[in-house]
Design an enzyme around this catalytic site. Structure first.
Site, PDB file in Angstrom:
ATOM      1  N   ALA A 116      13.341 116.213  44.590  1.00  0.00           N
ATOM      2  CA  ALA A 116      12.513 115.677  43.533  1.00  0.00           C
ATOM      3  C   ALA A 116      12.639 116.556  42.414  1.00  0.00           C
ATOM      4  O   ALA A 116      12.843 116.225  41.231  1.00  0.00           O
ATOM      5  CB  ALA A 116      11.182 115.556  43.818  1.00  0.00           C
ATOM      6  N   ASP A 157      18.203 111.947  49.732  1.00  0.00           N
ATOM      7  CA  ASP A 157      16.905 112.194  49.027  1.00  0.00           C
ATOM      8  C   ASP A 157      16.958 112.270  47.542  1.00  0.00           C
ATOM      9  O   ASP A 157      16.263 111.775  46.782  1.00  0.00           O
ATOM     10  CB  ASP A 157      16.438 113.775  49.811  1.00  0.00           C
TER      11      ASP A 157
END
Ligand code: MEV
Length: 326
Positions: A116, A157
């Site tokens: 992230a 991810d």
């Protein structure tokens, strides 16, 4: 008008199906969670890269531009620093930047803080310097940083952080398909034990080195579960999704990546009426997930807490990377 400062945020992720096998090229299903990590970058007029990342355990980190990537890098800054270095190699700039990160989730839950942070940072950089990146180009830049830092990883991810939603993903972003699924009740339990993904990937690689045929069979079985899970999720058949989670978990145990704590939480959820539960991510600790009816959710939460798990209140299928302010 040239921008001086940009803030972007990206969501964390939860693996639903297909972990470990995805590292060897098969598909997985991942969802973005509604806990986000934000990165603010500001041009500083100096030959310097400054970083404040209190949630990643770092403050007042500073380097000259020519020293980027050199000397020992604290783990928490590796992704950002190497990404910035690569970015400057392609798009050289006259002045450096100040970077401040802020996380809504603890880096220890395995929600993917490094993916992230990388995605939010790269997206903010592109906006700051008015560079048009497609999602795929953003993925490629971030994926290179993952490989620079960890040497391994499927990039699932990063895809969750970029595209958001719930994705059927074939590495490295060869196929990224957003699944159109209704909201479904899921409980996420944290074991209290953090796990190190590269270590677990190496563990599976070493098992594969010793028992190649057996591990390949496990990967094929996981691949088939992912395909069936995709169909069941699109149909909203959550009972079947639960059964597939049970099957996937058995295979993850054969890969030796489950743990005493994960097994305890999974047993508790299944004992309290969940349709199925499994570990989520690399294993060895971090989180488990359980799919269940709305009616049984509170019973499952209590059962997980009773055996020492911490239930995380997360929404699934969250929005991908976005600009928060510029
Ligand atoms: C880790 O959360 C999931 C793994 O499949 C690694 C990866 O896909 O990069 C074990």
């Amino acid at each position: 008008m040239s921008l001086k400062s940009v803030m972007a945020s990206a969501p964390g992720k939860l693996m639903l199906f297909g972990e470990h096998a995805v590292v060897y090229g098969t598909a997985c299903i991942v969802t973005a969670v509604d806990q986000r990590l934000s990165v603010k970058i500001t041009k500083n007029g100096k030959d310097a890269f400054h970083l404040e990342a209190p949630d990643l355990g770092l403050s007042a980190y500073s380097k000259t531009i020519s020293d980027l990537g050199k000397k020992n890098l604290p783990k928490s800054v590796r992704f950002i620093e190497l990404l910035y270095k690569r970015f400057l190699e392609i798009y050289p700039q006259k002045e450096g930047i100040d970077v401040v990160t802020k996380s809504e989730f603890s880096s220890s839950f395995g929600f993917g803080s490094s993916s992230a942070v990388s995605v939010a940072f790269a997206y903010a950089l592109a906006r700051l310097y008015k560079i048009k990146f497609s999602k795929r180009e953003l993925f490629d830049l971030c994926y290179q940083a993952v490989i620079d830092v960890q040497g391994v990883g499927s990039g699932f991810d990063l895809a969750a952080a970029i595209w958001g939603g719930t994705l059927y993903y074939v590495p490295p972003a060869k196929r990224v398909e957003k699944l159109s699924i209704s909201r479904f009740p899921m409980v996420v339990g944290y074991t209290g034990v953090g796990a190190d993904t590269p270590t677990l990937i190496r563990l599976v690689a070493s098992l594969k080195g010793k028992k190649n045929k057996k591990v390949d069979e496990i990967f094929s079985a996981i691949e088939s579960i992912v395909e069936r899970a995709k169909g069941s999720m699109e149909l909203g058949d959550w009972e079947s999704v639960g059964l597939l989670m049970q099957e996937n978990q058995k295979l993850l145990k054969k890969l030796q990546v489950s743990s005493v704590e994960l097994d305890r939480l999974i047993r508790a959820a299944e004992g309290a009426g969940s349709w199925g539960a499994k570990l989520s991510g690399a294993g060895g600790g971090d989180c488990m997930i359980a799919v269940c009816s709305i009616g049984s959710k509170s019973k499952i939460i209590k059962a997980i807490e009773k055996v020492g798990g911490e239930v995380m209140d997360v929404g699934l299928g969250a929005e991908g990377v976005r600009i928060e302010s510029s």
